[in-house]
Motif scaffolding. Structure first.
Motif, mmCIF file in Angstrom:
data_model
loop_
_atom_site.group_PDB
_atom_site.id
_atom_site.type_symbol
_atom_site.label_atom_id
_atom_site.label_comp_id
_atom_site.label_asym_id
_atom_site.label_seq_id
_atom_site.Cartn_x
_atom_site.Cartn_y
_atom_site.Cartn_z
ATOM 1 N N TYR A 47 0.806 -1.138 -0.103
ATOM 2 C CA TYR A 47 -0.037 0.010 0.175
ATOM 3 C C TYR A 47 0.870 1.499 0.066
ATOM 4 O O TYR A 47 0.622 2.129 -0.750
ATOM 5 C CB TYR A 47 -0.970 -0.027 1.026
ATOM 6 N N CYS A 48 1.882 1.323 0.856
ATOM 7 C CA CYS A 48 2.594 2.426 0.916
ATOM 8 C C CYS A 48 3.408 2.904 -0.132
ATOM 9 O O CYS A 48 3.511 4.047 -0.751
ATOM 10 C CB CYS A 48 3.695 2.412 2.250
ATOM 11 N N ALA A 49 3.961 1.962 -1.010
ATOM 12 C CA ALA A 49 4.538 2.113 -2.115
ATOM 13 C C ALA A 49 3.619 2.767 -3.226
ATOM 14 O O ALA A 49 4.060 3.771 -3.879
ATOM 15 C CB ALA A 49 5.338 0.901 -2.577
ATOM 16 N N LEU A 50 2.484 2.226 -3.273
ATOM 17 C CA LEU A 50 1.270 2.737 -4.196
ATOM 18 C C LEU A 50 1.112 4.270 -3.907
ATOM 19 O O LEU A 50 0.975 5.106 -4.733
ATOM 20 C CB LEU A 50 0.181 1.907 -4.148
ATOM 21 N N ALA A 51 0.610 4.483 -2.383
ATOM 22 C CA ALA A 51 0.391 5.699 -1.877
ATOM 23 C C ALA A 51 1.449 6.581 -2.265
ATOM 24 O O ALA A 51 1.197 8.026 -2.656
ATOM 25 C CB ALA A 51 -0.002 5.780 -0.572
ATOM 26 N N TYR A 52 2.695 6.487 -2.242
ATOM 27 C CA TYR A 52 3.944 7.242 -2.242
ATOM 28 C C TYR A 52 3.916 7.675 -3.788
ATOM 29 O O TYR A 52 4.124 8.864 -4.183
ATOM 30 C CB TYR A 52 5.251 6.521 -1.911
ATOM 31 N N LYS A 53 3.480 6.718 -4.661
ATOM 32 C CA LYS A 53 3.966 6.803 -6.090
ATOM 33 C C LYS A 53 2.782 7.862 -6.427
ATOM 34 O O LYS A 53 3.129 8.523 -7.328
ATOM 35 C CB LYS A 53 3.359 5.440 -6.693
ATOM 36 N N TYR A 54 1.591 8.032 -5.555
ATOM 37 C CA TYR A 54 0.695 8.953 -6.257
ATOM 38 C C TYR A 54 0.387 10.221 -5.473
ATOM 39 O O TYR A 54 -0.336 10.756 -5.287
ATOM 40 C CB TYR A 54 -0.874 8.164 -6.243
ATOM 41 N N GLY A 55 1.716 10.350 -4.704
ATOM 42 C CA GLY A 55 1.801 11.728 -4.102
ATOM 43 C C GLY A 55 1.734 11.824 -2.544
ATOM 44 O O GLY A 55 1.907 12.833 -1.753
ATOM 45 N N VAL A 56 1.317 10.750 -1.703
ATOM 46 C CA VAL A 56 1.212 10.864 -0.342
ATOM 47 C C VAL A 56 2.830 10.662 0.176
ATOM 48 O O VAL A 56 3.475 9.880 -0.119
ATOM 49 C CB VAL A 56 0.422 9.515 0.332
ATOM 50 N N ARG A 57 3.130 11.565 1.255
ATOM 51 C CA ARG A 57 4.367 11.880 1.782
ATOM 52 C C ARG A 57 4.362 11.727 3.079
ATOM 53 O O ARG A 57 5.459 12.011 3.790
ATOM 54 C CB ARG A 57 4.765 13.123 1.400
ATOM 55 N N HIS A 58 3.249 11.436 3.679
ATOM 56 C CA HIS A 58 3.490 11.220 5.348
ATOM 57 C C HIS A 58 2.407 10.082 5.694
ATOM 58 O O HIS A 58 1.259 10.053 5.309
ATOM 59 C CB HIS A 58 2.614 12.482 6.207
ATOM 60 N N PHE A 59 2.798 9.208 6.545
ATOM 61 C CA PHE A 59 2.067 7.936 7.040
ATOM 62 C C PHE A 59 2.051 7.930 8.402
ATOM 63 O O PHE A 59 3.101 8.223 9.096
ATOM 64 C CB PHE A 59 2.973 6.714 6.350
ATOM 65 N N SER A 60 1.105 7.394 8.959
ATOM 66 C CA SER A 60 0.686 7.400 10.326
ATOM 67 C C SER A 60 0.840 5.971 10.837
ATOM 68 O O SER A 60 0.237 5.304 10.247
ATOM 69 C CB SER A 60 -0.490 7.970 10.906
ATOM 70 N N VAL A 61 1.758 5.486 11.583
ATOM 71 C CA VAL A 61 2.098 4.026 11.948
ATOM 72 C C VAL A 61 1.790 4.049 13.610
ATOM 73 O O VAL A 61 1.810 4.892 14.335
ATOM 74 C CB VAL A 61 3.308 3.831 11.461
ATOM 75 N N SER A 62 1.891 2.444 13.954
ATOM 76 C CA SER A 62 1.519 2.438 15.544
ATOM 77 C C SER A 62 2.901 2.174 16.303
ATOM 78 O O SER A 62 2.794 2.333 17.493
ATOM 79 C CB SER A 62 0.772 1.077 15.663
ATOM 80 N N ASP A 63 3.924 1.873 15.459
ATOM 81 C CA ASP A 63 5.099 1.784 15.837
ATOM 82 C C ASP A 63 6.273 1.809 15.111
ATOM 83 O O ASP A 63 6.124 2.044 13.946
ATOM 84 C CB ASP A 63 5.226 0.363 16.819
ATOM 85 N N ALA A 64 7.635 1.733 16.017
ATOM 86 C CA ALA A 64 8.950 1.936 15.134
ATOM 87 C C ALA A 64 8.876 0.972 13.887
ATOM 88 O O ALA A 64 9.519 1.424 12.800
ATOM 89 C CB ALA A 64 10.000 2.070 16.093
ATOM 90 N N ASN A 65 8.653 -0.267 14.469
ATOM 91 C CA ASN A 65 8.909 -1.382 13.328
ATOM 92 C C ASN A 65 8.128 -1.106 11.948
ATOM 93 O O ASN A 65 8.357 -1.122 10.818
ATOM 94 C CB ASN A 65 8.376 -2.565 13.657
ATOM 95 N N GLU A 66 6.871 -0.520 12.137
ATOM 96 C CA GLU A 66 5.820 -0.274 10.964
ATOM 97 C C GLU A 66 6.610 1.064 10.286
ATOM 98 O O GLU A 66 6.495 1.103 9.088
ATOM 99 C CB GLU A 66 4.402 0.183 11.309
#
Length: 78
Positions: A47-66
């Motif tokens: 998902y993140c690779a696709l979202a980044y491809k289409y302009g998303v530059r900020h992601f909210s995660v639950s922990d450092a591993n994510e």
């Protein structure tokens, strides 16, 4: 273990959804895609690779591993 369902990501749907949200919130607003819990079962890497491809530059995660997984998946798109 037998699985009774599966999730299929649609690149065109992700692209269209991001474009729609961006049109509503504008280009100057930070768009954060919440991907905690392995992108709610959709797979952070995919998902993140696709979202980044289409302009998303900020992601909210639950922990450092994510956060590390998000970083790795987005670096492949740079």
């Amino acid at each position: 273990m037998t699985h009774t369902s599966y999730i299929e990501l649609s690149e065109s749907a992700i692209k269209n959804n991001i474009r729609f949200i961006r049109d509503v919130i504008g280009e100057n607003t930070i768009f954060s895609s919440v991907v905690k819990g392995n992108a709610y079962g959709h797979g952070i890497k995919t998902y993140c690779a696709l979202a980044y491809k289409y302009g998303v530059r900020h992601f909210s995660v639950s922990d450092a591993n994510e956060a590390f997984e998000v970083k790795k998946s987005c670096l492949t798109m740079m």
